[in-house]
Design a protein around this motif. Structure first.
Motif, PDB file in Angstrom:
ATOM      1  N   ASP A 105      35.345  -5.495  27.343  1.00  0.00           N
ATOM      2  CA  ASP A 105      36.668  -5.004  26.942  1.00  0.00           C
ATOM      3  C   ASP A 105      37.155  -3.926  27.905  1.00  0.00           C
ATOM      4  OD1 ASP A 105      36.560  -6.731  24.836  1.00  0.00           O
ATOM      5  OD2 ASP A 105      35.974  -5.212  23.353  1.00  0.00           O
ATOM      6  N   ARG A 106      36.231  -3.050  28.326  1.00  0.00           N
ATOM      7  CA  ARG A 106      36.615  -1.998  29.258  1.00  0.00           C
ATOM      8  C   ARG A 106      37.057  -2.588  30.591  1.00  0.00           C
ATOM      9  NH1 ARG A 106      31.929   0.825  32.207  1.00  0.00           N
ATOM     10  NH2 ARG A 106      32.135  -1.229  33.184  1.00  0.00           N
ATOM     11  N   ASP A 107      36.269  -3.567  31.077  1.00  0.00           N
ATOM     12  CA  ASP A 107      36.615  -4.191  32.361  1.00  0.00           C
ATOM     13  C   ASP A 107      37.961  -4.899  32.283  1.00  0.00           C
ATOM     14  OD1 ASP A 107      34.221  -3.262  33.307  1.00  0.00           O
ATOM     15  OD2 ASP A 107      33.152  -5.180  33.085  1.00  0.00           O
ATOM     16  N   GLU A 108      38.221  -5.603  31.153  1.00  0.00           N
ATOM     17  CA  GLU A 108      39.499  -6.285  30.995  1.00  0.00           C
ATOM     18  C   GLU A 108      40.639  -5.273  30.922  1.00  0.00           C
ATOM     19  OE1 GLU A 108      39.156  -8.731  27.574  1.00  0.00           O
ATOM     20  OE2 GLU A 108      37.884 -10.244  28.557  1.00  0.00           O
ATOM     21  N   ALA A 109      40.383  -4.174  30.198  1.00  0.00           N
ATOM     22  CA  ALA A 109      41.419  -3.139  30.099  1.00  0.00           C
ATOM     23  C   ALA A 109      41.704  -2.530  31.475  1.00  0.00           C
ATOM     24  CB  ALA A 109      40.985  -2.049  29.111  1.00  0.00           C
ATOM     25  N   GLN A 110      40.653  -2.296  32.238  1.00  0.00           N
ATOM     26  CA  GLN A 110      40.843  -1.757  33.579  1.00  0.00           C
ATOM     27  C   GLN A 110      41.589  -2.748  34.472  1.00  0.00           C
ATOM     28  OE1 GLN A 110      36.842  -0.761  34.789  1.00  0.00           O
ATOM     29  NE2 GLN A 110      36.957   1.315  33.939  1.00  0.00           N
ATOM     30  N   ALA A 111      41.246  -4.033  34.343  1.00  0.00           N
ATOM     31  CA  ALA A 111      41.938  -5.050  35.141  1.00  0.00           C
ATOM     32  C   ALA A 111      43.408  -5.124  34.754  1.00  0.00           C
ATOM     33  CB  ALA A 111      41.267  -6.412  34.949  1.00  0.00           C
ATOM     34  N   ASN A 112      43.688  -5.083  33.442  1.00  0.00           N
ATOM     35  CA  ASN A 112      45.081  -5.119  32.988  1.00  0.00           C
ATOM     36  C   ASN A 112      45.844  -3.879  33.458  1.00  0.00           C
ATOM     37  OD1 ASN A 112      44.691  -7.552  31.673  1.00  0.00           O
ATOM     38  ND2 ASN A 112      44.135  -6.587  29.730  1.00  0.00           N
ATOM     39  N   LEU A 113      45.153  -2.738  33.404  1.00  0.00           N
ATOM     40  CA  LEU A 113      45.790  -1.505  33.859  1.00  0.00           C
ATOM     41  C   LEU A 113      46.098  -1.579  35.351  1.00  0.00           C
ATOM     42  CD1 LEU A 113      46.725   1.389  33.347  1.00  0.00           C
ATOM     43  CD2 LEU A 113      44.359   2.146  33.739  1.00  0.00           C
ATOM     44  N   ALA A 114      45.137  -2.141  36.109  1.00  0.00           N
ATOM     45  CA  ALA A 114      45.357  -2.275  37.546  1.00  0.00           C
ATOM     46  C   ALA A 114      46.512  -3.227  37.834  1.00  0.00           C
ATOM     47  CB  ALA A 114      44.079  -2.790  38.217  1.00  0.00           C
ATOM     48  N   ALA A 115      46.565  -4.352  37.076  1.00  0.00           N
ATOM     49  CA  ALA A 115      47.660  -5.303  37.261  1.00  0.00           C
ATOM     50  C   ALA A 115      49.001  -4.667  36.884  1.00  0.00           C
ATOM     51  CB  ALA A 115      47.410  -6.550  36.423  1.00  0.00           C
ATOM     52  N   TYR A 116      48.988  -3.927  35.781  1.00  0.00           N
ATOM     53  CA  TYR A 116      50.213  -3.257  35.351  1.00  0.00           C
ATOM     54  C   TYR A 116      50.649  -2.226  36.383  1.00  0.00           C
ATOM     55  CZ  TYR A 116      52.967   0.318  32.951  1.00  0.00           C
ATOM     56  OH  TYR A 116      53.918   1.238  32.622  1.00  0.00           O
ATOM     57  N   THR A 117      49.693  -1.447  36.921  1.00  0.00           N
ATOM     58  CA  THR A 117      50.020  -0.426  37.927  1.00  0.00           C
ATOM     59  C   THR A 117      50.564  -1.074  39.197  1.00  0.00           C
ATOM     60  OG1 THR A 117      48.261   0.977  37.036  1.00  0.00           O
ATOM     61  CG2 THR A 117      49.090   1.511  39.227  1.00  0.00           C
ATOM     62  N   ALA A 118      50.007  -2.245  39.551  1.00  0.00           N
ATOM     63  CA  ALA A 118      50.428  -2.919  40.779  1.00  0.00           C
ATOM     64  C   ALA A 118      51.873  -3.422  40.698  1.00  0.00           C
ATOM     65  CB  ALA A 118      49.503  -4.092  41.077  1.00  0.00           C
ATOM     66  N   THR A 119      52.388  -3.671  39.492  1.00  0.00           N
ATOM     67  CA  THR A 119      53.772  -4.156  39.363  1.00  0.00           C
ATOM     68  C   THR A 119      54.787  -3.075  39.688  1.00  0.00           C
ATOM     69  OG1 THR A 119      53.869  -3.582  37.006  1.00  0.00           O
ATOM     70  CG2 THR A 119      53.066  -5.779  37.578  1.00  0.00           C
ATOM     71  N   GLY A 120      54.375  -1.838  39.557  1.00  0.00           N
ATOM     72  CA  GLY A 120      55.310  -0.740  39.810  1.00  0.00           C
ATOM     73  C   GLY A 120      56.356  -0.591  38.725  1.00  0.00           C
ATOM     74  N   GLN A 121      56.169  -1.293  37.593  1.00  0.00           N
ATOM     75  CA  GLN A 121      57.137  -1.232  36.499  1.00  0.00           C
ATOM     76  C   GLN A 121      56.821  -0.064  35.569  1.00  0.00           C
ATOM     77  OE1 GLN A 121      59.794  -3.247  36.147  1.00  0.00           O
ATOM     78  NE2 GLN A 121      59.265  -4.361  38.028  1.00  0.00           N
ATOM     79  N   LYS A 122      57.894   0.417  34.947  1.00  0.00           N
ATOM     80  CA  LYS A 122      57.731   1.471  33.958  1.00  0.00           C
ATOM     81  C   LYS A 122      57.353   0.841  32.615  1.00  0.00           C
ATOM     82  CE  LYS A 122      61.182   4.467  36.161  1.00  0.00           C
ATOM     83  NZ  LYS A 122      62.442   5.191  35.973  1.00  0.00           N
ATOM     84  N   PRO A 123      56.743   1.609  31.731  1.00  0.00           N
ATOM     85  CA  PRO A 123      56.350   1.066  30.428  1.00  0.00           C
ATOM     86  C   PRO A 123      57.508   0.433  29.673  1.00  0.00           C
ATOM     87  CG  PRO A 123      55.289   3.176  30.775  1.00  0.00           C
ATOM     88  CD  PRO A 123      56.260   2.996  31.921  1.00  0.00           C
ATOM     89  N   GLU A 124      58.680   1.068  29.715  1.00  0.00           N
ATOM     90  CA  GLU A 124      59.820   0.507  28.975  1.00  0.00           C
ATOM     91  C   GLU A 124      60.271  -0.821  29.587  1.00  0.00           C
ATOM     92  OE1 GLU A 124      61.268   3.995  31.589  1.00  0.00           O
ATOM     93  OE2 GLU A 124      59.615   3.501  30.234  1.00  0.00           O
ATOM     94  N   ASP A 125      60.097  -0.969  30.910  1.00  0.00           N
ATOM     95  CA  ASP A 125      60.468  -2.233  31.548  1.00  0.00           C
ATOM     96  C   ASP A 125      59.507  -3.345  31.113  1.00  0.00           C
ATOM     97  OD1 ASP A 125      62.516  -0.951  32.883  1.00  0.00           O
ATOM     98  OD2 ASP A 125      61.272  -0.489  34.643  1.00  0.00           O
ATOM     99  N   ILE A 126      58.237  -3.013  31.025  1.00  0.00           N
ATOM    100  CA  ILE A 126      57.254  -3.987  30.578  1.00  0.00           C
ATOM    101  C   ILE A 126      57.533  -4.421  29.139  1.00  0.00           C
ATOM    102  CG2 ILE A 126      54.801  -4.386  30.094  1.00  0.00           C
ATOM    103  CD1 ILE A 126      55.431  -4.319  33.044  1.00  0.00           C
ATOM    104  N   ALA A 127      57.891  -3.454  28.287  1.00  0.00           N
ATOM    105  CA  ALA A 127      58.196  -3.768  26.887  1.00  0.00           C
ATOM    106  C   ALA A 127      59.398  -4.707  26.800  1.00  0.00           C
ATOM    107  CB  ALA A 127      58.462  -2.479  26.113  1.00  0.00           C
ATOM    108  N   LYS A 128      60.419  -4.452  27.620  1.00  0.00           N
ATOM    109  CA  LYS A 128      61.606  -5.323  27.619  1.00  0.00           C
ATOM    110  C   LYS A 128      61.235  -6.733  28.094  1.00  0.00           C
ATOM    111  CE  LYS A 128      64.957  -1.613  28.466  1.00  0.00           C
ATOM    112  NZ  LYS A 128      65.950  -1.062  29.418  1.00  0.00           N
ATOM    113  N   LEU A 129      60.372  -6.779  29.112  1.00  0.00           N
ATOM    114  CA  LEU A 129      59.960  -8.079  29.630  1.00  0.00           C
ATOM    115  C   LEU A 129      59.180  -8.872  28.583  1.00  0.00           C
ATOM    116  CD1 LEU A 129      59.768 -10.015  32.015  1.00  0.00           C
ATOM    117  CD2 LEU A 129      57.703  -8.818  32.761  1.00  0.00           C
TER     118      LEU A 129
END
Length: 256
Positions: A105-129
Motif C-alpha cells: 500500500d505504501r509503495d502504491e501510494a508513493q507511486a500514485n503520489l509520484a504520478a500525481y506530482t509529475a502531472t504538475g496539476q493542482k489538487p483542485e484540478d485533479i478533483a475536477k478531472l
C-alpha cells in the motif's frame, strides 16, 4: 539250668541289640538335628533376602510412580510449549502478511503520489478531472442503456414488419448477446420459466436453444414476457433430453 542259661543269653543279646539301636538312632537324630539347623539357617537367610528384595521393590515402585508423574508433567509442559510456539508462529505469519500489505500500500501510494506530482496539476484540478471522468462514464452508461432500448425496439419493429408483409420463413429474432437460464421446469405441461424478460430484450414467439455443458437439449418458444422473466413452451420434436433447472438458453435466431 539250660533254660536259665538260654534266658540269660537272650537277655544279653537283647541288651546288646538295644545298645546298638540306641547308638544308631542317636547318630540319625544328630544328623536330622544338623539338617534341621541347616535348613532353618537357610530359611532365615532366604527370608532376610526376601524382605530386602520386597523393600527394594517397594522403593523401585515408588521411584517409578514418581518418574511417571514427572514424565506426565513434562509431556504437559511440552504440549503447552508446542501450542504456544504454534500460536506465536501464526501471529508472526499474520504480522508478516500485514507488513507485506502495508508495504505494498505504501509503495502504491508513493507511486500514485509520484504520478500525481509529475502531472504538475493542482489538487483542485485533479478533483475536477475526476468529476469530469465520472460524469463521462455515467453518460456513457446511459447511452449504452439507450442503445440497448433502441436495439430492442428495432428488433421488435423488424419482426412486426416481417410478420405484416408476410415474409417467408418469418421468425422472431432476439438480441444476439441474449443469454439466460431456466429457473423452473414443468415436465407435465412442457413449459419452463426463464430468468430473462423484456429488460433483456426477450420477445414473444422468440425461440431459444436450451443447452447443458455445450450440448443441445431442446428448443423453447416464448409465450409470455414479463419485465424480468418469461415463460416458454418446449417445441415438439426438439426435446433431445430432459430439461432441468440451470440449463442455459441462447437465441435460436439471433438478430444481426
Amino acid at each position: 539250668m539250660l533254660i536259665r542259661i538260654s534266658l540269660i543269653v537272650a537277655i544279653l543279646a537283647a541288651l546288646g541289640a538295644g545298645v546298638v539301636n540306641f547308638v544308631v538312632v542317636k547318630d540319625k537324630i544328630g544328623a536330622l538335628t544338623t539338617d534341621r539347623n541347616t535348613q532353618r539357617d537357610g530359611w532365615t537367610a532366604t527370608k532376610g533376602e526376601l524382605d530386602k528384595t520386597q523393600k527394594t521393590l517397594a522403593k523401585t515402585q515408588g521411584d517409578l510412580k514418581q518418574t511417571q508423574g514427572q514424565l506426565a508433567d513434562a509431556n504437559t509442559a511440552r504440549d503447552k510449549a508446542v501450542a504456544t510456539a504454534a500460536a506465536q508462529t501464526k501471529r508472526a505469519d499474520d504480522l508478516s502478511d500485514k507488513l507485506a500489505k502495508a508495504t505494498q500500500d505504501r509503495d502504491e501510494a508513493q507511486a500514485n503520489l509520484a504520478a500525481y506530482t509529475a502531472t504538475g496539476q493542482k489538487p483542485e484540478d485533479i478533483a475536477k478531472l475526476v468529476t469530469a471522468v465520472k460524469n463521462a462514464q455515467d453518460a456513457l452508461d446511459v447511452a449504452n442503456q439507450e442503445k440497448m432500448v433502441l436495439l430492442r425496439t428495432v428488433i421488435h419493429l423488424t419482426n412486426e414488419l416481417a410478420e405484416i408483409t408476410g415474409t417467408e420463413d418469418f421468425v422472431v429474432k432476439l438480441p444476439a448477446a441474449l443469454k439466460g437460464k431456466i429457473l423452473v421446469v414443468d415436465p407435465k405441461w412442457d413449459f419452463v420459466v426463464l430468468n430473462i424478460g423484456d429488460n433483456e430484450g426477450v420477445i414473444q414467439d422468440g425461440e431459444l436453444l436450451v443447452s447443458r455443458d455445450g450440448k443441445l437439449v431442446a428448443k423453447v418458444i416464448v409465450r409470455t414476457v414479463e419485465k424480468d422473466r418469461s415463460i416458454a413452451n418446449i417445441v415438439p420434436g426438439w426435446k433431445l433430453g430432459e430439461v432441468i433447472e440451470g440449463d442455459e438458453v441462447v437465441p435460436a435466431h439471433p438478430a444481426s
